[in-house]
Each structure stands twice: as C-alpha cells, then as structure tokens.
Motif scaffolding. Structure first.
Motif, PDB file in Angstrom:
ATOM      1  N   ARG A 113       0.531  -1.472   0.224  1.00 32.03           N
ATOM      2  CA  ARG A 113      -0.303  -0.334  -0.040  1.00 32.03           C
ATOM      3  C   ARG A 113       0.921   1.053  -0.091  1.00 32.03           C
ATOM      4  O   ARG A 113       1.142   2.323  -0.536  1.00 32.03           O
ATOM      5  N   ALA A 140      -0.531  -4.187  -4.784  1.00 30.19           N
ATOM      6  CA  ALA A 140      -1.023  -4.169  -4.089  1.00 30.19           C
ATOM      7  C   ALA A 140      -2.500  -5.068  -3.132  1.00 30.19           C
ATOM      8  O   ALA A 140      -2.462  -5.417  -2.105  1.00 30.19           O
ATOM      9  N   GLN A 144      -2.788  -7.496  -0.004  1.00 28.71           N
ATOM     10  CA  GLN A 144      -4.267  -7.761   0.487  1.00 28.71           C
ATOM     11  C   GLN A 144      -5.115  -9.237   0.343  1.00 28.71           C
ATOM     12  O   GLN A 144      -5.470  -9.589   1.483  1.00 28.71           O
TER      13      GLN A 144
END
Length: 354
Positions: A113, A140, A144
C-alpha cells in the motif's frame, strides 16, 4: 305234555325281560357347563423404564489420542463443562504457523500500500509512467488478497484446534462413557453420553393387541414399581414406527408430567390405562366344536336336561375365545366332553366351570 305247558310261560317271561332291557334309556351323561357372563373392562398394565427424552452422544470431530476425560458416569454437567480433551500439539503448531503467515502477509500488504501511494504521487509529478502505477496497484491488491487468505487459514487452524475439546451443550447428567484416556479415538466415535434429567419418558413395549388402539396424546397413569403409592400422569409422546423384529411388540414413549425426583433415569415403572374395548362373552376353547365347516357349541336350554347345538362365530385364539354372535348372556354352555355328545342327549350337570 305237562312239561311243555311249564316251559311255555317261562319262555314268555324271558322274552318280556329281554324287551325291557332293550327299551331302557341310557343314564344321563354327566357334563360340566358354564353360564355365559360378560367380561368387565379392567385396566391394562405394562412394565417399562424411565428414560430421558434428550440424549446426546458426544464425540470428537477429528482423529486423535485422548489425553483426558474430565467426567464419570453420574456426574452432573453444566453448559460449557469440559468433557474430554485430545492431544493438540500438532494443532497448536498449525495455529502458530498460521499466525506467523498472517503477520508476514500483513507486513507485505502494508508495504504494498505504501508503494502504491508513492507511485501515485510520483505519477502526479510525471516522474513515473502510468504502467509503474498500475504495477503498484496490482501488487497492493495481491498483497491484500494474501492477507485475507492468511487470516482465513488462521481461523481454520483455530477452528480445528477447538475440535480437540468436547464441551457440554446443556445442563444434564453423564449416563455413560465409551473411551478412556490414552485411547486413540476416531472422528465421530462416541466418548461421553449426556442426558437431560428434567425431561423424562416412560418407555414401554406393548403387545400388538394393546398397541393397535394407542395414539399420540393418549393418557396413562405411571406407577413407580419400588413405591406403588407414587403415581404421575403422562401422555403418549411418540410411537415407534416399526415393531420389534423378534417380539413384534410396539415401543411407545410417554412424557411424564411433573414427575418427582423419585422417577430417576432407569427406574422400573408400570403404566396402565383403562381398557376401552367393549365387554365380551368368553368361552374356553374346549367348548368349541367344528363340524362340516361350522363352528358349534352345545347349549343346555333353560328348563331342559338335554343338549342342543348352536352355531356361533368366534374371534381370538388360545385357551379362551370371544363369542361375537350366536350366544347371549345367561346361556348355559357345555365346556367338557363336547365331542362325544349327540343332539338331544340327556345330560346331568356335574358342576359349573368358574
């Protein structure tokens, strides 16, 4: 000539005596009889036992070696009481590994992030290309997703770890145990059985003749065999759908209503209900004669000393049969020696069968 006159009267006298002997009727035959009376309705009583309505066989959901069993037969348990435990070293290690994987995935996700935000800032200053920003966004999102997967793996490992313990779901009493500490138990193998003692049934096996008229909700009186003065009411809660394959008896469960503590699980009881069947005329099976496909009995009409046949219809088998037609209350029926009688034969009643 004189001798002939003497022999003639003597011959006539002998002939007369011979005719008298041939004409003499046989003596009345002694018989036993029965005066028909209707049977009175009497309560039917059956023995049974007290059993719980709710019984749970607790088992582990996974294979393992049981290291402890915390209850014995007869122990009371509350909701949440620990009943038994499996060795959980491998399961605990799986949880630790899942926790480490989650920490690593969280770190990767946080870093991805940060990189994504940095690339977007540089793109706004036209320092990096659009492709670099898209690569950062994709990285990212992948990080996640890996974090979500690691979190799910941890929850799964923790769930499996919980399978190493058995806890009670309700307040009850332990009725049996089926495994000992140190034993390897399979998934689904019963370890502890717990029952609710507050909800009890009187369980009775009824013969087909009695079970045929029973239906859900019928009332019964339940008597404790060890103390006949202790009586409670109950109603039929369940009728087993199939009969016992050996005895052909039908099992019924009677829910006890406000039963005192004396009705402990396993207690022997007797249940009874009024016999609602109509009164019957019963005869010993020995009184029945079968001739030419007809069912007959010998009756002694009122005011006579001779027998006569009467056709009847019967039901039932065994030592006694029920008369459904052909006779009425008060008729006197011969019950012994019926096969040697003839219609109109003189008889002498030597006794009544009770």
């Amino acid at each position: 000539m004189k001798s002939a006159f003497i022999l003639l009267p003597l011959g006539l006298m002998l002939a007369a005596c011979s005719n008298d002997d041939e004409a003499a009727p046989p003596p009345p035959r002694p018989v036993k009889s029965l005066v028909l009376e209707e049977t009175n309705s009497v309560p039917l009583s059956f023995a049974g036992t007290v059993e719980p309505q709710i019984v749970t066989n607790y088992s582990f959901q996974i294979l393992g070696r049981m290291i402890s069993r915390n209850v014995q037969v007869g122990d009371p348990v509350e909701r949440g009481t620990l009943l038994a435990v499996l060795e959980a070293t491998a399961l605990e290690q799986d949880v630790q590994a899942a926790q480490a994987s989650l920490v690593s995935a969280q770190a990767s996700s946080n870093n991805a992030r940060v990189v994504e935000q940095r690339q977007k800032g540089l793109f706004a200053k036209t320092v990096v290309s659009q492709a670099a920003v898209e690569d950062a966004v994709q990285a990212a999102q992948a990080a996640q997703s890996a974090e979500v997967r690691a979190r799910a793996n941890l929850a799964k490992a923790q769930e499996r770890l919980s399978y190493a313990e058995i806890t009670a779901d309700y307040t009850g009493v332990v009725t049996s145990t089926a495994a000992e500490p140190g034993q390897v138990v399979a998934a689904g193998q019963t370890v502890v059985t717990v029952a609710r003692p507050d909800l009890r049934d009187a369980v009775v096996d009824l013969p087909p003749s009695a079970a045929s008229g029973i239906k859900i909700g019928d009332p019964f009186s339940v008597v404790l065999q060890s103390d006949p003065t202790t009586v409670v009411k109950g109603r039929v809660r369940r009728i087993e759908p199939s009969a016992d394959p050996v005895t052909r008896s039908q099992r019924i469960r009677i829910a006890l209503q406000a039963a005192p503590a004396a009705f402990r699980l396993g207690s022997v009881i007797a249940v009874s209900l009024p016999d609602t069947r109509p009164s019957e005329l019963l005869l010993p099976a020995s009184a029945i004669v079968t001739r030419d496909g007809k069912t007959l009995v010998w009756i002694i009409p009122d005011g006579t000393d001779a027998v006569a046949t009467r056709e009847v219809t019967t039901t039932g088998t065994g030592d006694r049969v029920a008369i459904t037609s052909g006779l009425k209350r008060g008729d006197r029926v011969v019950v012994a020696g019926v096969n040697s009688l003839t219609d109109g034969q003189k008889i002498r009643i030597s006794g009544d069968l009770k």
